[in-house]
Design an enzyme around this catalytic site. Structure first.
Site, PDB file in Angstrom:
ATOM      1  N   TYR A   1     -12.117   7.704 -14.659  1.00 47.06           N
ATOM      2  CA  TYR A   1     -11.961   6.491 -13.838  1.00 47.06           C
ATOM      3  C   TYR A   1     -12.421   5.251 -14.595  1.00 47.06           C
ATOM      4  O   TYR A   1     -11.720   4.238 -14.643  1.00 47.06           O
ATOM      5  CB  TYR A   1     -12.770   6.692 -12.550  1.00 47.06           C
ATOM      6  CG  TYR A   1     -12.890   5.474 -11.669  1.00 47.06           C
ATOM      7  CD1 TYR A   1     -11.869   5.118 -10.789  1.00 47.06           C
ATOM      8  CD2 TYR A   1     -14.039   4.685 -11.690  1.00 47.06           C
ATOM      9  CE1 TYR A   1     -11.999   4.005  -9.958  1.00 47.06           C
ATOM     10  CE2 TYR A   1     -14.172   3.578 -10.864  1.00 47.06           C
ATOM     11  CZ  TYR A   1     -13.148   3.238 -10.007  1.00 47.06           C
ATOM     12  OH  TYR A   1     -13.285   2.147  -9.184  1.00 47.06           O
TER      13      TYR A   1
ATOM     14  N   ASP B   1       4.141   3.104  -4.073  1.00 47.39           N
ATOM     15  CA  ASP B   1       3.170   3.738  -4.967  1.00 47.39           C
ATOM     16  C   ASP B   1       3.252   2.960  -6.274  1.00 47.39           C
ATOM     17  O   ASP B   1       4.305   2.975  -6.934  1.00 47.39           O
ATOM     18  CB  ASP B   1       3.569   5.211  -5.173  1.00 47.39           C
ATOM     19  CG  ASP B   1       2.658   5.923  -6.155  1.00 47.39           C
ATOM     20  OD1 ASP B   1       1.799   5.274  -6.788  1.00 47.39           O
ATOM     21  OD2 ASP B   1       2.823   7.156  -6.295  1.00 47.39           O
ATOM     22  N   ILE B   2       2.182   2.288  -6.654  1.00 52.52           N
ATOM     23  CA  ILE B   2       2.266   1.447  -7.857  1.00 52.52           C
ATOM     24  C   ILE B   2       2.460   2.263  -9.134  1.00 52.52           C
ATOM     25  O   ILE B   2       2.778   1.703 -10.178  1.00 52.52           O
ATOM     26  CB  ILE B   2       1.062   0.481  -8.009  1.00 52.52           C
ATOM     27  CG1 ILE B   2      -0.258   1.244  -8.122  1.00 52.52           C
ATOM     28  CG2 ILE B   2       1.035  -0.559  -6.914  1.00 52.52           C
ATOM     29  CD1 ILE B   2      -1.368   0.422  -8.761  1.00 52.52           C
TER      30      ILE B   2
ATOM     31  N   ASP C   1       0.862  -1.187   0.000  1.00 56.03           N
ATOM     32  CA  ASP C   1       0.000   0.000   0.000  1.00 56.03           C
ATOM     33  C   ASP C   1       0.895   1.231   0.000  1.00 56.03           C
ATOM     34  O   ASP C   1       2.025   1.204   0.484  1.00 56.03           O
ATOM     35  CB  ASP C   1      -0.929   0.011   1.227  1.00 56.03           C
ATOM     36  CG  ASP C   1      -2.216   0.797   0.967  1.00 56.03           C
ATOM     37  OD1 ASP C   1      -3.275   0.167   0.807  1.00 56.03           O
ATOM     38  OD2 ASP C   1      -2.152   2.047   0.902  1.00 56.03           O
TER      39      ASP C   1
ATOM     40  N   ASN D   1      -5.384  -4.598  -7.014  1.00 58.17           N
ATOM     41  CA  ASN D   1      -6.564  -3.980  -6.398  1.00 58.17           C
ATOM     42  C   ASN D   1      -6.434  -2.468  -6.229  1.00 58.17           C
ATOM     43  O   ASN D   1      -7.431  -1.749  -6.296  1.00 58.17           O
ATOM     44  CB  ASN D   1      -6.803  -4.664  -5.039  1.00 58.17           C
ATOM     45  CG  ASN D   1      -7.764  -3.904  -4.163  1.00 58.17           C
ATOM     46  OD1 ASN D   1      -8.971  -3.976  -4.333  1.00 58.17           O
ATOM     47  ND2 ASN D   1      -7.215  -3.142  -3.208  1.00 58.17           N
TER      48      ASN D   1
ATOM     49  N   LYS E   1     -10.700   1.555 -15.979  1.00 58.09           N
ATOM     50  CA  LYS E   1     -11.208   0.229 -15.627  1.00 58.09           C
ATOM     51  C   LYS E   1     -11.603  -0.566 -16.878  1.00 58.09           C
ATOM     52  O   LYS E   1     -11.450  -1.784 -16.918  1.00 58.09           O
ATOM     53  CB  LYS E   1     -12.388   0.359 -14.663  1.00 58.09           C
ATOM     54  CG  LYS E   1     -11.995   0.951 -13.311  1.00 58.09           C
ATOM     55  CD  LYS E   1     -10.990   0.070 -12.588  1.00 58.09           C
ATOM     56  CE  LYS E   1     -10.716   0.519 -11.169  1.00 58.09           C
ATOM     57  NZ  LYS E   1      -9.846  -0.427 -10.439  1.00 58.09           N
TER      58      LYS E   1
HETATM   59  N1  NAD Z   1     -15.731   0.779  -3.436  1.00 57.93           N
HETATM   60  C1  NAD Z   1     -16.427   0.621  -4.533  1.00 57.93           C
HETATM   61  O1  NAD Z   1     -17.659   0.779  -4.524  1.00 57.93           O
HETATM   62  C2  NAD Z   1     -15.748   0.222  -5.820  1.00 57.93           C
HETATM   63  C3  NAD Z   1     -16.572   0.005  -6.941  1.00 57.93           C
HETATM   64  C4  NAD Z   1     -16.001  -0.445  -8.119  1.00 57.93           C
HETATM   65  C5  NAD Z   1     -14.640  -0.698  -8.184  1.00 57.93           C
HETATM   66  N2  NAD Z   1     -13.855  -0.467  -7.087  1.00 57.93           N
HETATM   67  C6  NAD Z   1     -12.430  -0.829  -7.218  1.00 57.93           C
HETATM   68  O2  NAD Z   1     -12.115  -1.809  -6.230  1.00 57.93           O
HETATM   69  C7  NAD Z   1     -10.751  -1.655  -5.815  1.00 57.93           C
HETATM   70  C8  NAD Z   1     -10.689  -1.476  -4.316  1.00 57.93           C
HETATM   71  O3  NAD Z   1     -11.415  -0.303  -3.973  1.00 57.93           O
HETATM   72  P1  NAD Z   1     -11.715   0.136  -2.464  1.00 57.93           P
HETATM   73  O4  NAD Z   1     -13.070   0.701  -2.493  1.00 57.93           O
HETATM   74  O5  NAD Z   1     -11.367  -0.962  -1.542  1.00 57.93           O
HETATM   75  O6  NAD Z   1     -10.643   1.343  -2.347  1.00 57.93           O
HETATM   76  P2  NAD Z   1     -10.138   2.164  -1.048  1.00 57.93           P
HETATM   77  O7  NAD Z   1      -9.847   3.553  -1.526  1.00 57.93           O
HETATM   78  O8  NAD Z   1     -11.115   1.989   0.052  1.00 57.93           O
HETATM   79  O9  NAD Z   1      -8.757   1.449  -0.691  1.00 57.93           O
HETATM   80  C9  NAD Z   1      -7.720   1.488  -1.664  1.00 57.93           C
HETATM   81  C10 NAD Z   1      -6.370   1.233  -1.029  1.00 57.93           C
HETATM   82  O10 NAD Z   1      -5.410   1.409  -2.077  1.00 57.93           O
HETATM   83  C11 NAD Z   1      -4.344   2.222  -1.619  1.00 57.93           C
HETATM   84  N3  NAD Z   1      -3.738   2.921  -2.757  1.00 57.93           N
HETATM   85  C12 NAD Z   1      -4.266   3.974  -3.438  1.00 57.93           C
HETATM   86  N4  NAD Z   1      -3.413   4.394  -4.372  1.00 57.93           N
HETATM   87  C13 NAD Z   1      -2.327   3.584  -4.293  1.00 57.93           C
HETATM   88  C14 NAD Z   1      -1.096   3.549  -4.997  1.00 57.93           C
HETATM   89  N5  NAD Z   1      -0.816   4.436  -5.968  1.00 57.93           N
HETATM   90  N6  NAD Z   1      -0.196   2.587  -4.689  1.00 57.93           N
HETATM   91  C15 NAD Z   1      -0.451   1.708  -3.676  1.00 57.93           C
HETATM   92  N7  NAD Z   1      -1.588   1.724  -2.957  1.00 57.93           N
HETATM   93  C16 NAD Z   1      -2.531   2.654  -3.273  1.00 57.93           C
HETATM   94  C17 NAD Z   1      -4.990   3.163  -0.617  1.00 57.93           C
HETATM   95  O11 NAD Z   1      -4.019   3.703   0.285  1.00 57.93           O
HETATM   96  C18 NAD Z   1      -6.006   2.263   0.063  1.00 57.93           C
HETATM   97  O12 NAD Z   1      -5.450   1.592   1.178  1.00 57.93           O
HETATM   98  C19 NAD Z   1     -10.223  -0.456  -6.611  1.00 57.93           C
HETATM   99  O13 NAD Z   1      -9.583  -0.944  -7.764  1.00 57.93           O
HETATM  100  C20 NAD Z   1     -11.477   0.300  -6.977  1.00 57.93           C
HETATM  101  O14 NAD Z   1     -11.282   1.092  -8.101  1.00 57.93           O
HETATM  102  C21 NAD Z   1     -14.387   0.012  -5.929  1.00 57.93           C
END
Ligand code: NAD
Length: 256
Positions: free
Chosen positions: A159, A67-68, A41, A94, A163
């Site tokens: 966004y 940072d990815i 993370d 993720n 995706k």
């Molecule tokens: N929550 C939703 O409703 C939703 C819906 C569709 C898709 N998604 C996708 O599901 C996945 C997980 O989403 P979530 O809701 O758990 O997100 P979140 O924002 O709650 O958690 C994301 C985590 O990724 C980390 N992160 C962010 N940028 C980063 C980087 N550059 N390098 C390393 N770590 C990084 C953050 O610090 C955080 O801990 C994501 O790909 C998101 O796009 C989420």
């Protein structure tokens, strides 16, 4: 030659964005199934809390702060994981950043960051991990997509473009890598109760109240991160060896 390396120790998983939401839930799930997990993370303390939780429950985990979007960080992170846990056999792509904005509001900085993390970062990490998987003759790659890339979502064109690209990348890599024993699948979450979703709810970023949105779903509630973790764990499993190039919606029936 697709013979899995069954004599090696447990398969090592690397989960990006492991510190929160679905990445956290997936890390905990994979660890509970016996996989050593690299919890990557950008937020050290968030990932470290998940690592501690895994270790306290008797599992194996390592915190990697990266940072990815940075190739330098990716190389460093993979060195740490390889050195301390072993070669990455399972990659859960993720980590992503959300973006809300009308088409005429999207600036270059947002474009660079959202594409840089969600698409280039996902791609670069995959690129860095695949040669090792080919060497092992076994691999599992699971990419997190988003329902908005399937249905469209207002003010989310940047966004959802990333995706949509992740879905296309999943399909192409599946056909490219199948003969090496590597499967590549995508999980497409609907509206899941995570910090990302809460930021959007709290910021009033949806055209109607979120309760109204979820009330229209066949399963009328927000999804749970653990429900996405289950889908990721299936794709990561030995049992899913003949499943590749698939997109599995975990969305309460909001898109079929
Ligand atoms: N929550 C939703 O409703 C939703 C819906 C569709 C898709 N998604 C996708 O599901 C996945 C997980 O989403 P979530 O809701 O758990 O997100 P979140 O924002 O709650 O958690 C994301 C985590 O990724 C980390 N992160 C962010 N940028 C980063 C980087 N550059 N390098 C390393 N770590 C990084 C953050 O610090 C955080 O801990 C994501 O790909 C998101 O796009 C989420």
């Amino acid at each position: 030659m697709n013979t899995p390396n069954v004599t090696a120790g447990p398969r090592v998983a690397l989960v990006t964005g492991a510190g929160a939401g679905m990445g956290r839930a997936t890390s905990l799930r994979l660890a509970s199934l016996g996989y050593p997990v690299g919890c990557l993370d950008i937020d050290y303390s968030a990932a470290e809390a998940v690592t501690r939780e895994i270790i306290e429950a008797g599992g194996t985990a390592l915190t990697v702060t990266a940072d990815i979007a940075s190739k330098f960080d990716i190389e460093w992170a993979l060195d740490q994981v390889r050195g301390k846990l072993g070669p990455v056999a399972i990659l859960i792509n993720n980590a992503a950043v959300e973006h809300f904005g009308r088409i005429d509001e999207i600036d270059d900085a947002s474009w660079d960051r959202v594409i840089g993390v969600n698409l280039k970062g996902t791609f670069a990490l995959t690129q860095a991990v695949v040669p090792g998987m080919i060497g092992q003759g076994w691999g599992r790659i699971v990419n997190l997509a988003a329902i908005g890339a399937q249905t469209g979502a207002p003010d989310m064109s940047l966004y959802t473009a990333t995706k949509g690209a992740v879905i296309a990348m999943t399909r192409s890599l599946a056909v490219e890598l199948g003969r090496h024993g590597i499967t590549v699948n995508a999980v497409s979450p609907g509206f899941i109760d995570t910090p990302m979703a809460r930021r959007a709810i709290d910021g009033d970023l949806f055209p109607v109240p979120y309760e109204q949105i979820v009330a229209g779903y066949p399963i009328p509630r927000l999804g749970r991160p653990e429900e996405v973790a289950s889908a990721c764990a299936f794709f990561a499993s030995e049992d899913a060896g003949y499943v590749t190039g698939q997109l599995l919606g975990v969305n309460g029936g909001a898109a079929v």
